[in-house]
Write an enzyme that holds these catalytic residues in place. Sequence first.
Site, PDB file in Angstrom:
ATOM      1  CE  LYS A 186      -3.411  -2.564   2.689  1.00  0.00           C
ATOM      2  NZ  LYS A 186      -4.186  -2.640   3.938  1.00  0.00           N
ATOM      3  CG  ASP A 222      -8.000  -3.504   6.888  1.00  0.00           C
ATOM      4  OD1 ASP A 222      -7.449  -4.621   6.890  1.00  0.00           O
ATOM      5  OD2 ASP A 222      -8.042  -2.781   5.879  1.00  0.00           O
TER       6      ASP A 222
END
Length: 777
Positions: A186, A222
């Site tokens: 990311k 997450d």
Amino acid sequence: MDSIGSSGLRQGEEALSCPEEGLPGPSDSSELVQECLQQFKVTRAQLQQIQASLLGSMEQALRGQASPAPAVRMLPTYVGSTPHGTEQGDFVVLELGATGASLRVLWVTLTGIEGHRVEPRSQEFVIPQEVMLGAGQQLFDFAAHCLSEFLDAQPVNKQGLQLGFSFSFPCHQTGLDRSTLISWTKGFRCSGVEGQDVVQLLRDAIRRQGAYNIDVVAVVNDTVGTMMGCEPGVRPCEVGLVVDTGTNACYMEEARHVAVLDEDRGRVCVSVEWGSFSDDGALGPVLTTFDHTLDHESLNPGAQRFEKMIGGLYLGELVRLVLAHLAQCGVLFGGCTSPALLSQGSILLEHVAEMEDPSAGAARVHAVLQDLGLSPRASDVELVQHVCAAVCTRAAQLCAAALAAVLSCLQHSREQQTLQVAVATGGRVCERHPRFCSILQGTVMLLAPECDVSFIPSADGGGRGVAMVTAVAARLAAHRRLLEETLAPFRLNHDQLAAVQAQMRKAMAKGLRGEASSLRMLPTFVRATPDGSERGDFLALDLGGTNFRVLLVRVTTGVQITSQIYSIPESVAQGSGQQLFDHIVDCIVDFQQKQGLSGQSLPLGFTFSFPCRQLGLDQGILLNWTKGFNASDCEGRDVVSLLREAITRRQEPAPTPATWRSSGMWRACLGTQAACASTWSGAPLGTMALWPCSAPALMQVWTRRPSTPASRGVGWAQAVVAGCDRCCGWWPVGPSALSAHTCSCRPSAFRPGTSSRPSSFLRSKVTAWPCGRSEPS
């Protein structure tokens, strides 16, 4: 089609770049657009191939058979159950990696099912690019600073705060509060972090900050937070899906299927880490030229190929590459480009969502394109919307194929024909892209028709779920501390252990000398350990606890064991000795019948795990009961004799203890029964197997019951007993058998014996002497 990049951007270029010649005509433009958009179309067969390939990779990783660079990692998270709604308390949540170049801090109050729901308070911090690509300590110091800044604005106590850490990168977790970073994704590339425990790095940074006393009690990603934050409903929420900067999923797997855990009970949440899926056979046909260009210009070329086709960090860049290509080909914007259009990262997920949204209208598309320095025509607006739709549709379909693989894996794990489950969804792509979610759900129904799935959007990006996990972890940590305090007096240091060792040595020496000692040092009459030459089939009994075990042991070049456990009721363990040993024999007979051993003769050994004074391999005097046993009339008696008597009382065939062959217990004294046979051939329990009727007066089979005056009145007959020193036993023989016995030891004596045996009883045949030297017929 050639690879498209941003290399055409000229430094300092501000005005539109519009080639004057070579623009395609109307028909050529249409063909170029169709060729470009066609690359993003994915067929049902291709989606099914991706689903099957991903499912195979998941199952391989669960079995621990993944290659050094696995397609998916299937990482256990050590979260063992979904919330049950009773979690309460105030918790701090730190989210790093869920939303790309930002960090979020939340204050979450859990009130349980009965309490009024309290909305979390949160603050988002932008992470500077130099921090994302700098040293790891710099990143975690930045996170600790953000924590302090957030908490300074909250009316909270500075002591005893409990924190849940949402760290959304591939990690190898070894506990709820231990997680080692495998690799950055990311857009992060901080040095000195991969291979390190990120929880400890955060703790160190908080300690350096020094403003608050914060205990990091749990770390999750997450997807786990999204699943755990799902409100309890009719269906269990056992799958979490996140499509944000990147994409991933988690689900509740049976712990017995996760090889690295080596557990056989319960469930565990597994993080699939499907962003790294990279099967060329499945993904190759759906990769476009634009995908290859994006990967080549990324921070991690060759990695996270699947994620780069779905994640929000990459959707805008794919749209930019397509628009730049069409503009350079003269199809869009009159063949004009701009520095922004040719700059990597200039089109974000938010831009794509706005331009694709039909409700926003053409005006919003115009505004976004004008912000990029472009002058779109009316026809350009519609074409840009088509490009955004093509890129996002493919992303939703690929995500659906991956989710269908997870659902299939869950269905196989639960062994259900129809799986009913809720999927918690989170992430900016799901939240801000209604069309993405509708395509996702429709494609899942197409690829997994046997799964009845409901989708539940996450209310706060997973922060509440992280707090749920933190609440459970805090409770477990408190239990561990209480356990540590309770068990502390039982821990012995080196000096204490040395003192116990010395005392035991002294007691052992006294016991061996026969002096009074707390250690009895009882001889077992076992004189050697196995030498590997042992062969054959054996029965074994194991008594020493609340259960009784019967085993069939087959010894060849290896050992094969078949066993069954039988319970011993408390009434039996506390009853009479006769009742206990009768129960043991009943269990033996039941085991023989189940194993197809009825009518066979197998040597038998008896493990009797209570204090005994052994007089030989087959004589053990019970000194006292332990372990909750208190059967009467057993202490002070030979337990082998008690077992022998129980065998004779039984009316069904059963084996006889092998060790009886090797001691004087074989001696057939006058009027005493012997419960033994060299080779069992179906005769009733408690009988002595003899030769056939060539010597009728010597061929009597011994009665199954002890000798009594009544039984002795039924046809007494003499038997000759020959004592063989090598056989270590006394055996009834006939004249022909005596002459046939070629043992090197001469028969030492002949003694007359008697047995009571009705002639109607079955007779059996001895086929071998214990020493194996002859086989009388």
